[in-house]
Design an enzyme around this catalytic site. Structure first.
Site, mmCIF file in Angstrom:
data_model
loop_
_atom_site.group_PDB
_atom_site.id
_atom_site.type_symbol
_atom_site.label_atom_id
_atom_site.label_comp_id
_atom_site.label_asym_id
_atom_site.label_seq_id
_atom_site.Cartn_x
_atom_site.Cartn_y
_atom_site.Cartn_z
ATOM 1 N N CYS A 74 0.926 -1.231 0.023
ATOM 2 C CA CYS A 74 -0.021 0.072 0.007
ATOM 3 C C CYS A 74 1.092 1.282 0.039
ATOM 4 O O CYS A 74 1.772 1.371 0.836
ATOM 5 C CB CYS A 74 -0.893 -0.061 1.038
ATOM 6 S SG CYS A 74 -1.631 -1.649 1.153
ATOM 7 N N CYS A 77 1.640 3.578 3.113
ATOM 8 C CA CYS A 77 1.448 3.133 4.448
ATOM 9 C C CYS A 77 2.870 2.908 5.165
ATOM 10 O O CYS A 77 4.075 2.517 4.410
ATOM 11 C CB CYS A 77 0.967 1.593 4.581
ATOM 12 S SG CYS A 77 0.720 1.061 6.150
ATOM 13 N N CYS A 114 -10.390 0.986 18.954
ATOM 14 C CA CYS A 114 -10.249 0.511 17.531
ATOM 15 C C CYS A 114 -8.707 -0.103 17.452
ATOM 16 O O CYS A 114 -7.832 0.682 17.733
ATOM 17 C CB CYS A 114 -10.497 1.446 16.660
ATOM 18 S SG CYS A 114 -10.092 0.705 15.020
ATOM 19 N N CYS A 205 -17.149 -0.701 9.004
ATOM 20 C CA CYS A 205 -16.463 0.730 9.280
ATOM 21 C C CYS A 205 -15.563 0.586 7.747
ATOM 22 O O CYS A 205 -14.658 -0.338 7.719
ATOM 23 C CB CYS A 205 -15.590 0.641 10.263
ATOM 24 S SG CYS A 205 -14.724 2.367 10.253
HETATM 25 N N1 SAM Z 1 -3.397 -3.805 7.550
HETATM 26 C C1 SAM Z 1 -4.854 -3.811 7.865
HETATM 27 C C2 SAM Z 1 -5.649 -2.979 6.431
HETATM 28 O O1 SAM Z 1 -4.910 -2.650 5.765
HETATM 29 O O2 SAM Z 1 -6.834 -2.910 6.623
HETATM 30 C C3 SAM Z 1 -5.209 -2.712 8.801
HETATM 31 C C4 SAM Z 1 -4.186 -1.598 9.372
HETATM 32 S S1 SAM Z 1 -4.309 -0.065 7.843
HETATM 33 C C5 SAM Z 1 -2.978 0.831 8.395
HETATM 34 C C6 SAM Z 1 -5.863 0.663 7.969
HETATM 35 C C7 SAM Z 1 -5.961 1.963 7.005
HETATM 36 O O3 SAM Z 1 -5.543 2.812 7.779
HETATM 37 C C8 SAM Z 1 -5.714 1.807 5.903
HETATM 38 O O4 SAM Z 1 -6.835 1.244 4.913
HETATM 39 C C9 SAM Z 1 -5.861 3.208 5.304
HETATM 40 O O5 SAM Z 1 -6.909 3.709 4.823
HETATM 41 C C10 SAM Z 1 -5.445 3.833 6.626
HETATM 42 N N2 SAM Z 1 -4.088 4.624 6.530
HETATM 43 C C11 SAM Z 1 -2.908 3.900 6.584
HETATM 44 N N3 SAM Z 1 -1.677 4.744 6.414
HETATM 45 C C12 SAM Z 1 -2.301 5.965 6.344
HETATM 46 C C13 SAM Z 1 -1.850 7.280 5.864
HETATM 47 N N4 SAM Z 1 -0.205 7.505 5.876
HETATM 48 N N5 SAM Z 1 -2.509 8.271 5.742
HETATM 49 C C14 SAM Z 1 -4.058 7.906 5.895
HETATM 50 N N6 SAM Z 1 -4.807 6.937 6.151
HETATM 51 C C15 SAM Z 1 -3.695 5.739 6.200
HETATM 52 C C1 DTB Z 2 -8.856 4.281 9.386
HETATM 53 O O1 DTB Z 2 -9.539 4.755 8.139
HETATM 54 N N1 DTB Z 2 -7.856 5.301 9.547
HETATM 55 C C2 DTB Z 2 -6.885 4.691 10.761
HETATM 56 C C3 DTB Z 2 -7.834 3.465 10.856
HETATM 57 N N2 DTB Z 2 -8.917 3.600 10.144
HETATM 58 C C4 DTB Z 2 -7.195 2.205 11.244
HETATM 59 C C5 DTB Z 2 -5.563 4.612 10.509
HETATM 60 C C6 DTB Z 2 -4.816 5.843 10.006
HETATM 61 C C7 DTB Z 2 -3.577 5.688 9.999
HETATM 62 C C8 DTB Z 2 -2.756 7.000 9.845
HETATM 63 C C9 DTB Z 2 -1.422 6.813 9.580
HETATM 64 C C10 DTB Z 2 -0.626 6.017 10.866
HETATM 65 O O2 DTB Z 2 -0.731 6.602 11.787
HETATM 66 O O3 DTB Z 2 0.099 5.293 10.712
HETATM 67 FE FE1 SF4 Z 3 -1.541 -2.323 3.720
HETATM 68 FE FE2 SF4 Z 3 -0.419 -1.020 5.745
HETATM 69 FE FE3 SF4 Z 3 -2.680 -2.418 5.985
HETATM 70 FE FE4 SF4 Z 3 -0.252 -3.590 5.337
HETATM 71 S S1 SF4 Z 3 -0.735 -2.434 7.239
HETATM 72 S S2 SF4 Z 3 -2.422 -4.143 4.314
HETATM 73 S S3 SF4 Z 3 0.551 -2.046 4.055
HETATM 74 S S4 SF4 Z 3 -2.418 -0.670 5.002
#
Ligand code: SAM
Ligand code: DTB
Ligand code: SF4
Length: 330
Positions: A74, A77, A114, A205
């Site tokens: 992603c 991320c 969460c 969600c």
């Molecule tokens: N690994 C799981 C997944 O991908 O569903 C759960 C954790 S993931 C970090 C959850 C969500 O956080 C992602 O789908 C994304 O929408 C959001 N997210 C992650 N990094 C972000 C960033 N740098 N800025 C804004 N939203 C972010």
């Molecule tokens: C969502 O939509 N935003 C949250 C939660 N679901 C898990 C995560 C935001 C992550 C922002 C970047 C970080 O702190 O790593």
């Molecule tokens: Fe993608 Fe980050 Fe979730 Fe891994 S933790 S699946 S890299 S959003």
């Protein structure tokens, strides 16, 4: 029970599971974006007041229970092991540490806790300790939410039996933009997990991120995809990209603040009964911009000084803002 979580899309976008009669076309949502800002916000506020008490905002606290080392790519991320972001891979947090954080969140007034894990998808042996966390957090009198990646057969049911209230699983961006941001799984994979969550009778969600280089049409496409789910997600997090050095999306063109407000308003108008969360990115926003987002129909926030790996406004700043705006936390 089979529910159709997917959407219809206009001819220009790839159609995954077309619905016979879509609720919203991308063109209709684009037309919302093109309205004068004040007309759009006024309409969003009107719709908001038909479904919600206008000055109430729900607060969820996030905790990263398993940080970093994720196999997925992603592009936004910090937790992908493919990018050098300085985030170290950690093991799953111990139950007692999670409960300590949950108790603190409850004491500060959060209503939902969460828990997020940087997994592509949990193995059954990963899920077991998370089920204990859900059971114990629930006993504290908090609503529970987890975000663990893609689920396999039976896992959603196990989460439900542990007492899970919400599963967060974002579709992140418009269908046609998805593969520009993520290549290690598909939008269809995400939709399949959402379907399992629905079938297990867990609240959905699901939202996305603004600022991934998607353009206005992409933002409208994201909102259409969400709004045409049947039923739409109960909770819709709209994140503003927090740019992370080392990821492919660091340096992406920033979206104008009013365009972010328009995205919130479009979510509110097209998903009138859903709770719309002003999610990641608040740390970088002024109080005035956040107030406009509440005016445009946002009625939830992430509350507490950390998101997963980045900073969020502290409880003191939020308490002050709520007092200034006369908002009541629920
Ligand atoms: N690994 C799981 C997944 O991908 O569903 C759960 C954790 S993931 C970090 C959850 C969500 O956080 C992602 O789908 C994304 O929408 C959001 N997210 C992650 N990094 C972000 C960033 N740098 N800025 C804004 N939203 C972010
Ligand atoms: C969502 O939509 N935003 C949250 C939660 N679901 C898990 C995560 C935001 C992550 C922002 C970047 C970080 O702190 O790593
Ligand atoms: Fe993608 Fe980050 Fe979730 Fe891994 S933790 S699946 S890299 S959003």
């Amino acid at each position: 029970m089979t529910m159709n979580l997917t959407r219809q899309s206009p001819e220009s976008a790839p159609t995954l599971y077309p619905l016979a009669s879509p609720k919203w076309s991308v063109e209709e949502i684009l037309a919302l974006f093109e309205r004068p800002l004040l007309d759009l916000v006024f309409e969003a506020q009107r719709v908001h007041r038909e479904h919600f008490s206008p000055n109430e905002v729900q607060r969820s606290t996030l905790l990263s229970i398993k940080t970093g080392g994720c196999s997925e790519d992603c592009g936004y991320c910090s937790q992908s092991k493919r990018y050098d972001t300085g985030v170290e891979a950690e093991r799953l947090m111990a139950l007692e540490k999670v409960l300590e954080q949950a108790r603190a969140a409850k004491a500060k007034g959060a209503s939902r806790f969460c828990m997020g894990a940087a997994w592509r998808s949990p193995k059954d042996k990963d899920l077991e300790p998370v089920l204990d966390m859900i059971r114990e957090v629930k006993k504290l009198g908090l609503e529970t939410c987890v975000t663990l990646g893609m689920l396999k057969e039976g896992q959603a049911q196990a989460l439900k039996e542990a007492g899970l209230d919400y599963y967060n699983h974002n579709i992140d961006t418009a269908p046609e933009h998805y593969s520009k941001v993520i290549t290690t799984h598909t939008l269809k994979d995400r939709l399949d997990t959402l379907q399992q969550v629905r079938e297990a009778d867990i609240n959905v969600c699901c939202g996305g991120i603004v600022g991934l280089g998607e353009g206005r049409r992409g933002r409208a496409g994201l909102i259409a995809e969400l709004a045409n789910m049947s039923p739409p997600p109960e909770s819709v997090p709209i994140n503003s990209l927090v740019q992370i050095a080392g990821t492919p999306l660091a340096g992406a063109e920033e979206v104008e603040p009013f365009e972010f407000v328009r995205t919130i308003a479009a979510a509110r108008i097209t998903m009138p009964a859903s709770v719309v969360r002003l999610s990641a990115g608040r740390e970088q926003m002024s109080d005035e911009l956040q107030a406009l987002c509440f005016m445009a129909g946002a009625n939830s926030i992430f509350y507490g000084e950390r998101l997963l790996t980045t900073d969020n406004p502290g409880a003191d700043r939020d308490e002050r803002l709520f007092a200034q705006l006369g908002l009541r936390a629920i």
